[in-house]
Design an enzyme around this catalytic site. Structure first.
Site, PDB file in Angstrom:
ATOM      1  N   MET A 139       0.837  -1.204   0.000  1.00  0.00           N
ATOM      2  CA  MET A 139       0.000   0.000   0.000  1.00  0.00           C
ATOM      3  C   MET A 139       0.865   1.245   0.000  1.00  0.00           C
ATOM      4  O   MET A 139       1.793   1.393   0.795  1.00  0.00           O
ATOM      5  CB  MET A 139      -0.927  -0.029   1.226  1.00  0.00           C
ATOM      6  CG  MET A 139      -1.774   1.210   1.397  1.00  0.00           C
ATOM      7  SD  MET A 139      -2.981   1.415   0.036  1.00  0.00           S
ATOM      8  CE  MET A 139      -3.190   3.201   0.112  1.00  0.00           C
ATOM      9  N   GLU A 140       0.472   2.169  -0.879  1.00  0.00           N
ATOM     10  CA  GLU A 140       1.294   3.334  -1.187  1.00  0.00           C
ATOM     11  C   GLU A 140       1.117   4.512  -0.237  1.00  0.00           C
ATOM     12  O   GLU A 140       1.248   5.661  -0.666  1.00  0.00           O
ATOM     13  CB  GLU A 140       0.962   3.791  -2.608  1.00  0.00           C
ATOM     14  CG  GLU A 140      -0.447   4.419  -2.789  1.00  0.00           C
ATOM     15  CD  GLU A 140      -1.527   3.448  -3.217  1.00  0.00           C
ATOM     16  OE1 GLU A 140      -1.351   2.230  -3.005  1.00  0.00           O
ATOM     17  OE2 GLU A 140      -2.553   3.899  -3.754  1.00  0.00           O
ATOM     18  N   GLU A 196       4.371   0.816  -6.078  1.00  0.00           N
ATOM     19  CA  GLU A 196       3.997   1.615  -4.904  1.00  0.00           C
ATOM     20  C   GLU A 196       4.692   2.974  -4.905  1.00  0.00           C
ATOM     21  O   GLU A 196       4.103   3.984  -4.493  1.00  0.00           O
ATOM     22  CB  GLU A 196       4.315   0.854  -3.612  1.00  0.00           C
ATOM     23  CG  GLU A 196       3.601  -0.485  -3.466  1.00  0.00           C
ATOM     24  CD  GLU A 196       2.107  -0.428  -3.703  1.00  0.00           C
ATOM     25  OE1 GLU A 196       1.482   0.597  -3.367  1.00  0.00           O
ATOM     26  OE2 GLU A 196       1.545  -1.398  -4.233  1.00  0.00           O
ATOM     27  N   GLU A 225      -4.262   3.319 -10.192  1.00  0.00           N
ATOM     28  CA  GLU A 225      -3.800   1.931 -10.280  1.00  0.00           C
ATOM     29  C   GLU A 225      -3.266   1.533 -11.648  1.00  0.00           C
ATOM     30  O   GLU A 225      -2.294   0.795 -11.743  1.00  0.00           O
ATOM     31  CB  GLU A 225      -4.914   0.971  -9.845  1.00  0.00           C
ATOM     32  CG  GLU A 225      -5.307   1.116  -8.385  1.00  0.00           C
ATOM     33  CD  GLU A 225      -4.130   0.951  -7.425  1.00  0.00           C
ATOM     34  OE1 GLU A 225      -3.070   0.456  -7.837  1.00  0.00           O
ATOM     35  OE2 GLU A 225      -4.275   1.349  -6.256  1.00  0.00           O
TER      36      GLU A 225
HETATM   37 ZN   LIG Z   1      -1.572   0.294  -6.572  1.00  0.00          ZN
END
Ligand SMILES: [Zn+2]
Length: 878
Positions: free
Chosen positions: A283-284, A318, A340
């Site tokens: 998770m970014e 990420e 995304e």
């Molecule tokens: Zn992503």
């Protein structure tokens, strides 16, 4: 309820105000109250099940109101009040909504600016990874957070939508020996009573709630140096520093390449990569990216080529989000692809630049082909989808957004030109830095540098589901030209409605001894395209230059034969893989006969390049499963052995000194395929011996093939092997190895053992977050065990639902209907439908999963009518 009744009575007594609405919002907050800053104070002790919190939110109330609605789930609100900039503070009464919201009601109308103050208690989850949650590694508890898309509301009452992008200031109270990390560097620390300390973090730049993050525990810190002014660290569970060596080397180098591509410096003050002992996850969060342990850590002595590639891919993804998603944030979840799809495109582009020998252009082609396979269903959705419910938000995080989105971006990059496309990306980032943006903003930025309005063709791919099929015929009189038609590519028996796109069409062809390339736009159903520069009739045509276009090609006349002359040696490896992929899809869809497709396999199985051999093996997979009558399955296996057997046996399970990365990758893919689907006895026996020995000594198999050896051994294995694997998995402390052992436990082809592995889902031997997918879906791989998971779910649904993580962004129940994925008959289809209809509505993303599974079964039933006679004819003559 008591609170609610009190405030209603108070309001009824007051005739001065208009009748207030105490109905919570349906999906989104109204926007009439805007936050401008949060100060959050949390007390977190990693082995506790709850935490204490208080939050001060600076707000502006634009329309006077008696109630302020915020997002909140599972928070026990203790006090709430509002201090207006002008006037005396007011106490609020809490109005629970029972859903995603909490209301704070006042006994008079309020408006203007002020601070909303709330104290509360929240839960630290032990069985999900949504909100604030715990994970255990080597007997130590660690606390992490995961808020995207809609779980920040589990940590604090907030305006939990991506467009509310404001500064955050966090203070964490944690045990004095723990490390606390968040989005920004620490501003100050002070000792507190009872063995605690207060850690105050610097105020962040503007962030949406879903990008705020924290981690607390007795972590070790690996210093990865600096990139420009940015300190880079890898933060690992205690004792795991040595396993972070490759990550600490790779991350700064990839970050530099990203800064260079974007021509915008890394947007935050520091970059921490925090490791979680969990599977398949990253998770970014701004400045504090969280990663699954298995994708980032590895013992340097046993590190595999796959691990390095996966690590580079996930890190590039990420880190790309720090610009695409964090610096510029999607305004609402309908444009999730803006985050995304771009990050997914970057996960191959940047590592491909970093390590050209990895051939990530081939990976890109395979990813596109994979996305197209899921996208030809009638129930497929648009990349850019209207969001009407939380279920839609959950659905937005799927392969269509990630992989189709990335493939479409790649197609437009190729069509517009790499340099101009990059310039468009840079303009877009500069125009919207620290703010929010939409698809139209991106298209406007891109059009401004491309010199053409990219919106109409781009939107035709964003706003429509499905895959275009482009048929190409060559006309050589009077001038060389292509006669091109397009339609929606549909599997046999599909009911989807026809449609057309504005397709960026790039072709390559050889004429007059020279290879030419040209790009056009195909806006209509039918069009003739002159082949500029060709004096004579081309000797071959590749209608998808570089195999970068998101469309399937149907070759008319002898064009397929021509492009594959000399095994397509005039094409790049990625192009050969793409052409074979088209043939594979066409054979599955009835576009060409399975016999024609299979006839190509023996020749391409001899290709010197392993990627091409794998593409040929994919075509041979047509012979797997129920489409082949039972009495011909052994002949199908023989065809696989005849085509690939000698190569697979020569590769063997054991690495040889000097093997190239490509050879190792081919071994990983081809040897288990020939051993399993081709039932190659020598390889199966070797796998069984190697697996048993490895389970006893942990020696004898190269790390990059361990997983495949265990899987094949299990496929043909007995109860003894099952018990050995189970004991090993229970005793295993290393998350990555446990993951591999669970995969093997889900791979038994003996129905009794498949049932035994499913029973483990109800035991407490493993964390459900680890064993759910491999154990429940593993048995779908074989005809013999395909019914087992559905029977298990029917029998144990209530017990499963009680144990599964059930959050919006992570509702495991939504995956349950896909246990029917392997069915191919009407009776089982109807059973699946009647069992799940009326139930899936309460699973986030569940209705779509059921619709897709049912459609997949319908298509399988229809395809079988065509495929079975073709495969029978092919094998009868073989
Ligand atoms: Zn992503």
């Amino acid at each position: 309820m008591k609170v609610l009744r009190c405030s209603l009575l108070a309001l009824l007594a007051s005739a001065v105000f208009a009748a207030p609405s105490f109905d919570p919002p349906k999906l989104r907050l109204s926007g009439s109250v805007q936050p401008s800053r949060y100060a959050v104070d949390l007390t977190i002790v990693p082995d506790r099940d709850t935490f204490r919190g208080s939050v001060d939110i600076n707000v502006e109330i634009r329309t006077s109101t008696e109630i302020i609605w915020l997002n909140a789930i599972g928070l026990d609100i203790q006090t709430a009040g509002f201090s207006p900039d002008l006037g005396a503070p007011l106490t609020a009464t809490t109005v629970p909504s029972g859903g995603q919201f909490v209301g704070f009601a006042f006994n008079r109308m309020i408006s203007g600016k002020g601070v909303l103050h709330v104290t509360y208690e929240g839960k630290i989850s032990r069985n999900s990874s949504a909100g604030v949650f715990q994970l255990k590694e080597n007997r130590e508890w660690y606390v992490y957070s995961q808020f995207e898309p809609t779980d920040a509301r589990r940590a604090f009452p907030c305006f939990d939508e991506p467009s509310f992008k404001v500064p955050w200031q966090l203070t964490l109270h944690v045990p004095k020996d723990d490390l606390a990390v968040s989005n920004t560097p620490v501003e100050s620390q002070s000792r507190e009573s009872k063995g605690m300390k207060a850690v105050r973090f610097k105020q962040s730049p503007p962030l949406p709630s879903y990008l705020v993050a924290l981690a607390v525990g007795r972590f070790d810190v690996v210093d990865a140096g600096r990139v420009g002014p940015t300190p880079v660290r890898v933060i690992v569970p205690r004792g795991k520093s040595a396993q972070a060596a490759y990550a600490a080397m790779a991350i700064p180098q990839l970050l530099k390449l990203l800064e260079n591509y974007f021509s915008v410096p890394f947007p935050y003050e520091k970059l921490d990569s925090v490791i979680m002992p969990i599977s398949d996850f990253a998770m970014e969060n701004a400045g504090i990216i969280t990663y699954a342990e298995s994708s980032l850590l590895a013992d340097p002595a046993t590190e595999t080529i796959n691990h390095k590639r996966e690590l580079a891919g996930v890190c590039a993804h990420e880190m790309a989000h720090q610009w695409f998603g964090d610096l510029v944030t999607t305004a609402w979840w309908n444009d999730t692809w803006l985050n995304e799809a771009f990050a997914t495109w970057m996960e191959r582009k940047i590592p491909g630049e970093w390590q050209p020998s990895w051939h990530l252009d081939v990976t890109e082609v395979n990813a596109r082909l994979g996305a197209m396979r899921g996208d030809d269903l009638a129930s497929s959705r648009e990349i850019r989808q209207p969001i009407e419910s939380n279920s839609d938000i959950a659905n937005a995080f799927d392969d269509i957004t990630y992989e189709k989105g990335a493939a479409v971006i790649e197609m437009f990059e190729h069509w517009i030109g790499e340099a101009k496309f990059r310039q468009g990306v840079q303009v877009y980032l500069k125009q919207h830095a620290w703010g929010n943006a939409t698809a139209s903003d991106f298209e406007a930025a891109m059009s401004s540098v491309a010199g053409v309005d990219v919106a109409p063709p781009f939107d035709s791919f964003l706003d429509q589901p499905g895959v275009p099929e482009v048929s190409v015929a060559l006309k050589c009189t009077p001038q060389p030209a292509l006669a091109v038609t397009q339609k929606r590519s549909l599997p046999i028996g599909s009911q989807a409605k026809p449609q057309i796109w504005q397709i960026p069409l790039c072709v390559a062809f050889e004429a007059d001894g020279v290879v030419h390339r040209q790009c056009d736009l195909l806006p209509d159903r039918k069009q003739d395209i002159a082949l500029a520069g060709a004096q004579s009739c081309p000797t071959w045509i590749l209608p998808n230059d570089g195999e970068k276009g998101y469309y399937q090609v149907a070759y008319e006349d002898d064009l397929l034969k021509k492009v594959l002359t000399d095994r397509g040696s005039h094409l790049t490896v990625a192009e050969r893989v793409g052409v074979l992929g088209d043939i594979d899809s066409l054979a599955g869809d009835g576009g060409i006969s399975a016999e024609v497709a299979l006839a190509l396999v023996p020749e391409f199985s001899k290709d010197p390049d392993g990627h091409v051999v794998q593409a040929a093996a994919n075509i041979a997979r047509l012979l797997r499963g129920e489409n082949v009558p039972a009495d011909l399955r052994e002949k199908g296996a023989r065809f696989i052995r005849d085509s690939f057997g000698s190569r697979a046996v020569e590769l063997g399970w054991t690495a040889k000194p000097g093997d190239s990365d490509d050879t190792r990758l081919l071994r990983q893919n081809l040897v288990p395929f020939v051993a399993g689907t081709g039932a190659e006895k020598t390889l199966v026996v070797q796998a069984e011996t190697l697996a048993t020995e490895w389970l006893k000594t942990r020696r004898g198999i190269a790390p990059d093939i361990e997983e495949a050896v265990l899987r094949v051994a299990a496929q043909f294995g007995n109860r003894d092997l099952f018990n050995l694997l189970r004991t090993a998995a229970i005793q295993e402390h290393d998350h990555r190895v446990r993951e591999m052992l669970l995969e093997a436990l889900g791979s038994f082809r003996d129905p009794e053992l498949a049932k035994a592995s499913l029973d483990l889902l109800l035991s407490n031997e493993f964390d459900l977050r680890e064993d759910f997918y491999p154990l429940l879906f593993g048995p779908l791989a074989y005809v013999d065990t395909r019914d087992v998971p559905f029977e298990f779910v029917k029998q144990h649904l209530d017990a499963l639902l009680k144990r599964l993580p059930r959050e919006v962004g992570e509702d495991y129940a939504a995956a349950l209907p896909t246990v029917g994925e392997g069915f191919c008959d009407v009776k089982r289809r109807d059973e699946l439908d009647s069992f799940f209809s009326g139930r899936v509505e309460t699973y986030s993303g569940g209705p779509r999963a059921l619709a897709q599974t049912l459609e997949g079964i319908d298509l399988c039933i229809a395809a079988r009518k065509t495929l079975t006679p073709e495969l029978t004819a092919f094998l009868s003559h073989y």
